[in-house]
Design an enzyme around this catalytic site. Structure first.
Site, short mmCIF file in Angstrom:
data_model
loop_
_atom_site.label_atom_id
_atom_site.label_comp_id
_atom_site.label_asym_id
_atom_site.label_seq_id
_atom_site.Cartn_x
_atom_site.Cartn_y
_atom_site.Cartn_z
N SER A 1 -13.61 -26.93 84.56
CA SER A 1 -14.52 -26.25 83.64
C SER A 1 -14.08 -26.46 82.20
O SER A 1 -12.90 -26.42 81.88
CB SER A 1 -14.55 -24.74 83.96
OG SER A 1 -14.83 -24.51 85.33
N ASP B 1 -11.20 -39.36 80.64
CA ASP B 1 -11.17 -40.14 79.41
C ASP B 1 -10.34 -41.41 79.61
O ASP B 1 -10.69 -42.48 79.10
CB ASP B 1 -10.58 -39.31 78.28
CG ASP B 1 -11.32 -38.01 78.08
OD1 ASP B 1 -12.48 -38.06 77.68
OD2 ASP B 1 -10.73 -36.95 78.35
N SER B 2 -9.24 -41.29 80.36
CA SER B 2 -8.41 -42.47 80.65
C SER B 2 -9.18 -43.48 81.49
O SER B 2 -9.05 -44.69 81.30
CB SER B 2 -7.13 -42.03 81.37
OG SER B 2 -6.36 -41.16 80.55
N VAL C 1 -21.41 -30.73 88.93
CA VAL C 1 -20.02 -31.18 89.03
C VAL C 1 -19.43 -30.78 90.38
O VAL C 1 -18.78 -31.58 91.05
CB VAL C 1 -19.17 -30.61 87.88
CG1 VAL C 1 -17.69 -30.97 88.07
CG2 VAL C 1 -19.67 -31.15 86.54
N HIS D 1 -8.90 -32.67 75.79
CA HIS D 1 -10.10 -33.31 76.34
C HIS D 1 -11.24 -32.94 75.40
O HIS D 1 -12.02 -32.01 75.65
CB HIS D 1 -10.37 -32.81 77.76
CG HIS D 1 -11.68 -33.32 78.33
ND1 HIS D 1 -11.98 -34.66 78.44
CD2 HIS D 1 -12.77 -32.65 78.79
CE1 HIS D 1 -13.18 -34.80 78.96
NE2 HIS D 1 -13.69 -33.59 79.18
#
Length: 318
Positions: free
Chosen positions: A122, A151-152, A16, A178
């Site tokens: 995180s 998610d959006s 990430v 989330h």
């Protein structure tokens, strides 16, 4: 005449963190990136590899490996280091380990004299964002979790496929945790400015099998669909971090669904969940309070309660 150096420190040199740095470099978001990792040699290798992008981008971003002391003059510190989710676990299953790691990391960052903005990625991001705010002592508008931004984006991608439009023409948000209790605020989803509920009502023959609850489920499960196949998600969330960072450094005032600490908004306080917010150079400039439907209000309250139960289990005061 001197130009201000826009500096971002990324804590965590894994998938990430490196994907976030890669997105920032290719979008010319900042002037300098410092990567801080538990394994300094690995962070150094990542920085070297990323620095070799310079010849192929429109502007040069200096990339180097560093230490916590290098966070002192950073505009933004991005937190990607944390506990790893194992197969069969949820994000909430790792919160005790994640909270312990976050306390250690944030204490080290603040010891450097850092006085900027935290962007937290995180997991579980809502809990970790709250821990970051508590340990750092920074005001809530300067601690931002990536929340339901990714998610959006997944929601918009799914709807774009159904309605055959560009995802950027879809506007709407997943809200809440989330995680498992997130929900889509369908009352505020539009396509080309037109409410999706109106579109479906007017074109029943065109979309006879469209199930919004199934779209919401796919939105929620998208991360796990990826994780179960390759063991991680990195590109989407890396781009989400870069997007939030760009809005801060450029003072873009973009509205993004981020994990924010609520203080009366939506009737909730001392809890951190994903809600739309205006993001600018001060961090969270304003939280957007939607006029949610009764059902959506119930779902948001349920999500907040679930995050609170997680907070209580690791002794974070609510």
């Amino acid at each position: 005449m001197g130009k201000k150096n826009r500096k971002v420190a990324i804590i965590g040199s894994g998938l990430v963190g490196s994907s976030c740095a890669y997105a920032m470099i290719n979008q010319s978001i900042c002037d300098e990136i410092v990567i801080v990792g538990r394994n300094h040699d690995y962070a150094l290798a990542q920085a070297m590899d990323l620095s070799h992008c310079a010849d192929f981008t429109s502007t040069r971003t200096r990339v180097r490996a560093g230490y916590y002391a290098d966070c002192q003059d950073a505009d933004i510190v991005v937190l990607t280091a944390g506990a790893n989710v194992k197969p069969g676990q949820t994000r909430m299953d790792i919160m005790a380990d994640a909270a312990a790691i976050t306390r250690e990391v944030v204490s080290s960052v603040m010891a450097s004299g850092f006085d900027g903005i935290f962007v937290v990625a995180s997991n579980p991001v809502d809990i970790v964002t709250l821990v970051t705010a508590q340990v750092s002592g920074l005001p809530r508008h300067r601690v931002i979790g990536t929340g339901t931004s990714i998610d959006s984006a997944r929601l918009k991608t799914l709807l774009a496929d159904v309605f055959q439009v560009d995802p950027r023409s879809v506007h709407g948000y997943a809200m809440g945790e989330h995680g498992e209790s997130q929900f889509v605020a369908w009352s505020h989803v539009t396509i080309g400015g037109k409410p999706i509920l109106h579109i479906i009502e007017e074109h029943k023959l065109r979309f006879p099998d469209l199930d919004l609850s199934d779209i919401a489920r796919k939105t929620k499960d998208a991360g796990w669909e990826i994780f179960t196949r390759k063991g991680s998600t990195q590109f989407g969330i890396g781009s989400a971090i870069a997007y939030i960072t760009r809005s801060i450094l450029n003072d873009d005032h973009r509205i993004i669904a981020v994990s924010a600490i609520l203080d009366g908004e939506y009737g909730e306080s001392n809890v951190c969940v994903g809600v739309p917010a205006i993001i600018g150079d001060g961090g969270i400039e304003e939280l957007i309070e939607f006029n949610l439907s009764e059902d959506e209000q119930v779902l948001l309250r349920r999500s907040c309660d679930l995050v609170r139960s997680g907070m209580a289990s690791i002794a974070i005061p609510s």
